[in-house]
Design an enzyme around this catalytic site. Structure first.
Site, PDB file in Angstrom:
ATOM      1  N   ARG A 106     -15.251  -8.248  63.869  1.00 39.61           N
ATOM      2  CA  ARG A 106     -16.545  -8.205  64.530  1.00 39.61           C
ATOM      3  C   ARG A 106     -17.351  -9.453  64.201  1.00 39.61           C
ATOM      4  O   ARG A 106     -17.524  -9.788  63.032  1.00 39.61           O
ATOM      5  CB  ARG A 106     -17.303  -6.965  64.022  1.00 39.61           C
ATOM      6  CG  ARG A 106     -17.979  -6.204  65.101  1.00 39.61           C
ATOM      7  CD  ARG A 106     -18.495  -4.894  64.605  1.00 39.61           C
ATOM      8  NE  ARG A 106     -19.402  -4.960  63.467  1.00 39.61           N
ATOM      9  CZ  ARG A 106     -20.412  -4.128  63.288  1.00 39.61           C
ATOM     10  NH1 ARG A 106     -20.649  -3.195  64.184  1.00 39.61           N
ATOM     11  NH2 ARG A 106     -21.166  -4.192  62.226  1.00 39.61           N
ATOM     12  N   THR A 110     -23.141 -11.432  67.078  1.00 41.01           N
ATOM     13  CA  THR A 110     -23.134 -10.764  68.396  1.00 41.01           C
ATOM     14  C   THR A 110     -22.618  -9.326  68.307  1.00 41.01           C
ATOM     15  O   THR A 110     -22.770  -8.555  69.255  1.00 41.01           O
ATOM     16  CB  THR A 110     -22.219 -11.514  69.379  1.00 41.01           C
ATOM     17  OG1 THR A 110     -20.877 -11.437  68.866  1.00 41.01           O
ATOM     18  CG2 THR A 110     -22.616 -12.971  69.528  1.00 41.01           C
ATOM     19  N   ASP A 202     -19.489  -1.638  54.453  1.00 40.50           N
ATOM     20  CA  ASP A 202     -18.361  -2.274  55.139  1.00 40.50           C
ATOM     21  C   ASP A 202     -17.066  -1.670  54.613  1.00 40.50           C
ATOM     22  O   ASP A 202     -16.700  -1.858  53.450  1.00 40.50           O
ATOM     23  CB  ASP A 202     -18.406  -3.789  54.889  1.00 40.50           C
ATOM     24  CG  ASP A 202     -17.335  -4.505  55.688  1.00 40.50           C
ATOM     25  OD1 ASP A 202     -16.144  -4.162  55.539  1.00 40.50           O
ATOM     26  OD2 ASP A 202     -17.686  -5.400  56.478  1.00 40.50           O
ATOM     27  N   ASP A 205     -14.406  -4.131  53.148  1.00 42.94           N
ATOM     28  CA  ASP A 205     -14.827  -4.694  51.862  1.00 42.94           C
ATOM     29  C   ASP A 205     -14.759  -3.643  50.755  1.00 42.94           C
ATOM     30  O   ASP A 205     -14.338  -3.937  49.629  1.00 42.94           O
ATOM     31  CB  ASP A 205     -16.254  -5.251  51.967  1.00 42.94           C
ATOM     32  CG  ASP A 205     -16.299  -6.561  52.729  1.00 42.94           C
ATOM     33  OD1 ASP A 205     -15.242  -7.193  52.884  1.00 42.94           O
ATOM     34  OD2 ASP A 205     -17.405  -6.942  53.172  1.00 42.94           O
TER      35      ASP A 205
HETATM   36  C1  PRP Z   1     -15.092  -2.904  61.108  1.00 42.72           C
HETATM   37  C2  PRP Z   1     -14.382  -1.580  61.312  1.00 42.72           C
HETATM   38  C3  PRP Z   1     -14.132  -1.566  62.792  1.00 42.72           C
HETATM   39  C4  PRP Z   1     -15.349  -2.263  63.319  1.00 42.72           C
HETATM   40  C5  PRP Z   1     -16.292  -1.212  63.853  1.00 42.72           C
HETATM   41  O1  PRP Z   1     -14.207  -3.946  61.069  1.00 42.72           O
HETATM   42  O2  PRP Z   1     -13.214  -1.460  60.551  1.00 42.72           O
HETATM   43  O3  PRP Z   1     -12.951  -2.243  63.183  1.00 42.72           O
HETATM   44  O4  PRP Z   1     -15.962  -2.960  62.231  1.00 42.72           O
HETATM   45  O5  PRP Z   1     -17.375  -1.802  64.482  1.00 42.72           O
HETATM   46  P1  PRP Z   1     -17.630  -1.687  66.050  1.00 42.72           P
HETATM   47  O6  PRP Z   1     -17.401  -0.263  66.432  1.00 42.72           O
HETATM   48  O7  PRP Z   1     -19.046  -2.114  66.186  1.00 42.72           O
HETATM   49  O8  PRP Z   1     -16.674  -2.627  66.747  1.00 42.72           O
HETATM   50  P2  PRP Z   1     -14.666  -5.449  60.750  1.00 42.72           P
HETATM   51  O9  PRP Z   1     -14.932  -6.205  62.006  1.00 42.72           O
HETATM   52  O10 PRP Z   1     -15.767  -5.414  59.733  1.00 42.72           O
HETATM   53  O11 PRP Z   1     -13.360  -6.110  60.145  1.00 42.72           O
HETATM   54  P3  PRP Z   1     -12.517  -5.766  58.810  1.00 42.72           P
HETATM   55  O12 PRP Z   1     -11.806  -4.488  59.082  1.00 42.72           O
HETATM   56  O13 PRP Z   1     -11.603  -6.933  58.729  1.00 42.72           O
HETATM   57  O14 PRP Z   1     -13.466  -5.673  57.639  1.00 42.72           O
HETATM   58  N1  URA Z   2     -18.000  -1.756  60.203  1.00 35.54           N
HETATM   59  C1  URA Z   2     -18.066  -1.196  58.973  1.00 35.54           C
HETATM   60  O1  URA Z   2     -17.174  -1.412  58.133  1.00 35.54           O
HETATM   61  N2  URA Z   2     -19.123  -0.424  58.683  1.00 35.54           N
HETATM   62  C2  URA Z   2     -20.090  -0.170  59.569  1.00 35.54           C
HETATM   63  O2  URA Z   2     -21.036   0.579  59.240  1.00 35.54           O
HETATM   64  C3  URA Z   2     -20.004  -0.752  60.846  1.00 35.54           C
HETATM   65  C4  URA Z   2     -18.942  -1.529  61.146  1.00 35.54           C
END
Ligand code: PRP
Ligand code: URA
Length: 211
Positions: A106, A110, A202, A205
């Protein structure tokens, strides 16, 4: 368990306890992973209620009786990277499942998902495809992943989450009304940074210790 349109929120006291561990900012990575895995077993069990079975014969030491096997192949598709945290428990419950991967990150300004990786088995169209991602926030990642998989032939898609926001559920219902969503928790809303509140922060993380 409460079901609304395509959303199933699993009601279970063990989930309630473990969601509390996941939310707690004091929870260390190893405790976070264990709590997440316990929930993932329950999620896999609930999702598997959608699988069609066919009858087969099985010979016990005493006689031949009716057995059952799962009709369609199952393909797990974790959205990288946080979705990886759910794979092990699902594989333990569905050991013959194949695993595809979709890399989406993400954009922090944006909130749009940016694609960086895709690899999945070829027989998506004949299989039950389960998208794994702990968080359904805006629904952008889930929607793009679903579109990707449909574009490659997937027709039966189920989404498994730990925590969903109403905004993400609504977006999936509008853009992919055929996708069933199973979540362990439906939270209140998104904040101005598109994080789920109260949420757990997150997920990637927290699970991988990259805070
Ligand atoms: C997080 C989560 C989803 C996304 C959800 O991933 O694991 O994939 O955000 O958000 P959305 O519904 O608004 O798209 P992130 O982009 O943080 O990546 P990561 O898994 O690498 O930490
Ligand atoms: N991705 C995450 O990991 N946590 C949130 O709350 C939203 C998006």
């Amino acid at each position: 368990m409460s079901t609304r349109q395509n959303l199933t929120v699993i009601e279970n006291p063990l989930i309630k306890r473990d969601i509390t561990y996941l939310r707690d900012e004091e929870t260390k990575e190893y405790q976070f992973r264990l709590a997440l895995k316990r929930i993932a077993y329950i999620l896999a069990s609930e999702v598997s209620k959608n699988f069609e079975v066919v009858e087969t014969e099985v010979k016990t030491p005493l006689e031949i009786t009716v057995g059952h096997k799962i009709k369609k192949d199952v393909i797990l598709v974790p959205i990288l990277r946080a979705g990886l945290s759910l794979v092990e428990a699902f594989i333990e419950m569905i050991p013959y499942a194949k695993v595809g991967h979709i890399g989406l990150q993400r954009d922090e300004k944006t909130f749009q998902p940016v694609e960086y990786y895709y690899k999945a088995p070829k027989n998506l169209g004949d299989s039950t495809v389960i998208i794994l991602d702990p968080m359904l926030a805006t629904g952008g990642s889930a929607s793009v992943a679903t579109q990707f998989l449909k574009g490659r032939g997937a027709s039966e898609i189920i989404m498994a989450n730990l925590i969903a926001a109403p905004e993400g559920v609504k977006r999936m219902e509008q853009e992919h009304p055929d996708v069933k969503i199973f979540t362990a928790q439906l939270d209140r809303e998104l904040n101005e940074s598109a994080y789920i509140v109260p949420g757990l922060g997150d997920a990637g993380d927290r699970n991988f210790g990259t805070l």
